[in-house]
Enzyme design. Structure first.
Site, short mmCIF file in Angstrom:
data_model
loop_
_atom_site.label_atom_id
_atom_site.label_comp_id
_atom_site.label_asym_id
_atom_site.label_seq_id
_atom_site.Cartn_x
_atom_site.Cartn_y
_atom_site.Cartn_z
N GLY A 208 -32.81 66.69 -4.41
CA GLY A 208 -34.12 67.34 -4.54
C GLY A 208 -35.16 66.61 -3.74
O GLY A 208 -34.84 65.80 -2.87
N ASN A 209 -36.43 66.89 -4.02
CA ASN A 209 -37.52 66.15 -3.38
C ASN A 209 -38.69 66.05 -4.35
O ASN A 209 -38.64 66.59 -5.45
CB ASN A 209 -37.92 66.79 -2.05
CG ASN A 209 -38.37 68.22 -2.22
OD1 ASN A 209 -39.39 68.49 -2.84
ND2 ASN A 209 -37.59 69.17 -1.68
N TYR A 210 -39.74 65.35 -3.94
CA TYR A 210 -40.83 65.03 -4.86
C TYR A 210 -41.84 66.16 -5.07
O TYR A 210 -42.82 65.98 -5.77
CB TYR A 210 -41.59 63.80 -4.36
CG TYR A 210 -40.81 62.52 -4.44
CD1 TYR A 210 -40.35 62.06 -5.67
CD2 TYR A 210 -40.54 61.76 -3.31
CE1 TYR A 210 -39.63 60.87 -5.76
CE2 TYR A 210 -39.83 60.57 -3.39
CZ TYR A 210 -39.38 60.13 -4.62
OH TYR A 210 -38.69 58.97 -4.72
N SER A 211 -41.65 67.30 -4.45
CA SER A 211 -42.64 68.38 -4.59
C SER A 211 -42.76 68.81 -6.06
O SER A 211 -41.76 68.96 -6.76
CB SER A 211 -42.21 69.58 -3.74
OG SER A 211 -43.02 70.69 -4.06
N ALA A 276 -41.24 73.07 -0.51
CA ALA A 276 -40.56 71.99 0.20
C ALA A 276 -39.06 72.29 0.10
O ALA A 276 -38.40 71.88 -0.86
CB ALA A 276 -40.89 70.65 -0.43
#
Ligand code: CTP
Length: 402
Positions: A208-211, A276
């Protein structure tokens, strides 16, 4: 713009109440009809006589008229007003408004409002930063109220920080702009993507990512407030899209977001891609939880579909496509290249080098670029203000009614 507009001003007990006579005076000068209502404590900060003189109408403080058994009709006031401005609003009154505790005339009038409501909080910085206050503000915003964020500066306590009531000139401008742009996206379909995507590794793990999705959700909300029919395609997030004009579709992976976007884009006038999206997904997903072993494990990744590029390919003449670019180096060059490569109208550039801009923060700082490469720089401000900046830009430079 404000000529003939009927405006209720609700004042609560904060020292910033001293600014409100200026606001009343400016509204009256613009041709608005103003009625002032106050909480009992507000009278300690500014007198009803000052306000009734400037507004040319009696000020209401008490729910009942003295001695004669008659009541002041908040319901009638709610029907009458074209807009209500509550300023300054203390932490106490924010709490009452958020929870419907109608123990004074100002809150009963707020609960009776059938018009746009502007709420301008003012308090000391620690009270403003407290999660209770933030939650109350989020709740009030989710009910469709417009929050006029306090400014950063010197406070009555002598401390410095966010909490200062917005200046009367700026409040006036916000209300004036509101009437101007009120429904400037009516009859428009706007598709917004938001949040991260999760790419499954096994049943319990993902890439995943931090969005957090906050920017995309705020854009969707701003577009809906301005009359658009919004489809919000959201990756995994705990955010709530609380507006009747937003139709939300939840997706998890880049592939699912791609499918939803392809379906929705054809009927959209404006597409705003704030998500994102993962650029890679796992080549093979395990249906069982991967077991730990002492050996190094290599995860094979394959590219995900570039949704924005595909949207750019399918774009018709009447559609406006807005991409986002999150860059860490050579920001402008990369963003300019993305506009042309992906056939976009505009790109919103976020730089992780800007303090206060980035994932999970309440603020953001963006620049908007057009196809000629021209840069429209923005300032560091709340995500709600950035959303307004983006929608204003699209309305001014991009949209044509269907
Ligand atoms: N985007 C997309 N599909 C992807 C990846 C990104 O639609 N698979 C969109 C994002 O929603 C954003 C824009 O493309 O609007 C730019 O995303 P960004 O990650 O900055 O750029 P990329 O094109 O992925 O390029 P790079 O990661 O190499 O900078």
């Amino acid at each position: 713009m404000l000529k003939g507009k009927k405006i209720v001003i609700g004042i609560t007990g904060s020292i910033a109440a001293y600014k409100i006579p200026f606001l009343v005076r400016m509204l009256v000068r613009e041709g608005a009809e103003v009625r002032v209502i106050m909480t009992p404590v507000a009278k300690d900060f500014v007198t009803p006589l000052t306000l009734s003189t400037l507004s040319q109408h009696a000020v209401i403080v008490d729910p009942f008229k003295a001695g004669d058994g008659e009541w002041n009709n908040h319901v009638e006031l709610g029907q009458w007003a074209d807009a209500m401005i509550f300023a300054p609003v203390t932490a106490n009154s924010l709490g009452k408004m958020a929870h419907g505790i109608a123990d004074n005339f100002v809150i009963t009038a707020y609960l009776s409002a059938k018009c746009p409501v502007f709420i301008a909080p003012a308090m000391d910085l620690d009270m403003f930063a407290h999660p209770s206050t933030r939650n109350n503000i989020d709740t009030l915003r989710s009910y469709g109220n417009f929050i006029i964020e306090p400014q950063v500066g010197e406070l009555a306590s002598g401390l410095s920080g966010p909490g200062r009531l917005e200046e009367p000139e700026a409040i006036l401008k916000i209300v004036r702009d509101h009437f101007m742009r009120q429904q400037d996206l009516q009859n428009m379909k706007v598709m917004v993507t938001a949040g991260p995507t999760y790419e499954k590794i096994d049943p319990v793990r993902f890439l995943g990512n931090y969005s957090t999705g906050k920017m995309g959700f705020t854009i969707a909300y701003e577009a809906a407030q301005r009359g658009a029919d919004v489809t919000l395609i959201a990756g995994p997030t705990s955010l709530v899209a609380d507006h009747p004009g937003i139709h939300r579709l939840d997706v998890e992976s880049a592939e699912e977001m791609y499918e939803a976007c392809m379906k929705e884009m054809t009927s959209s006038n404006v597409v705003i891609m704030a998500a994102a999206v993962a650029d890679y997904t796992c080549a093979s997903k395990s249906f069982q939880k991967l077991k730990k072993s002492a050996e190094t494990r290599i995860l094979e990744l394959t590219p995900t579909p570039d949704i924005l590029r595909e949207i750019g390919k399918r774009k018709t003449e009447n559609q406006v496509i807005v991409g986002f670019a999150l860059e860490t180096d050579n920001e402008l060059d990369h963003a300019r290249k993305k506009i042309i490569d992906k056939n976009l109208d505009f790109i919103v550039l976020n730089s992780l080098n800007d303090i206060g801009a980035g994932f999970g923060l309440e603020t953001n700082k963006i620049s908007i670029l057009d196809r000629t490469g021209k840069v429209y720089p923005g300032k560091l401000q709340s995500k709600a203000a950035v959303a307004k900046e983006i929608i204003d830009f699209i309305v001014k430079n991009g949209t044509s009614q269907p």
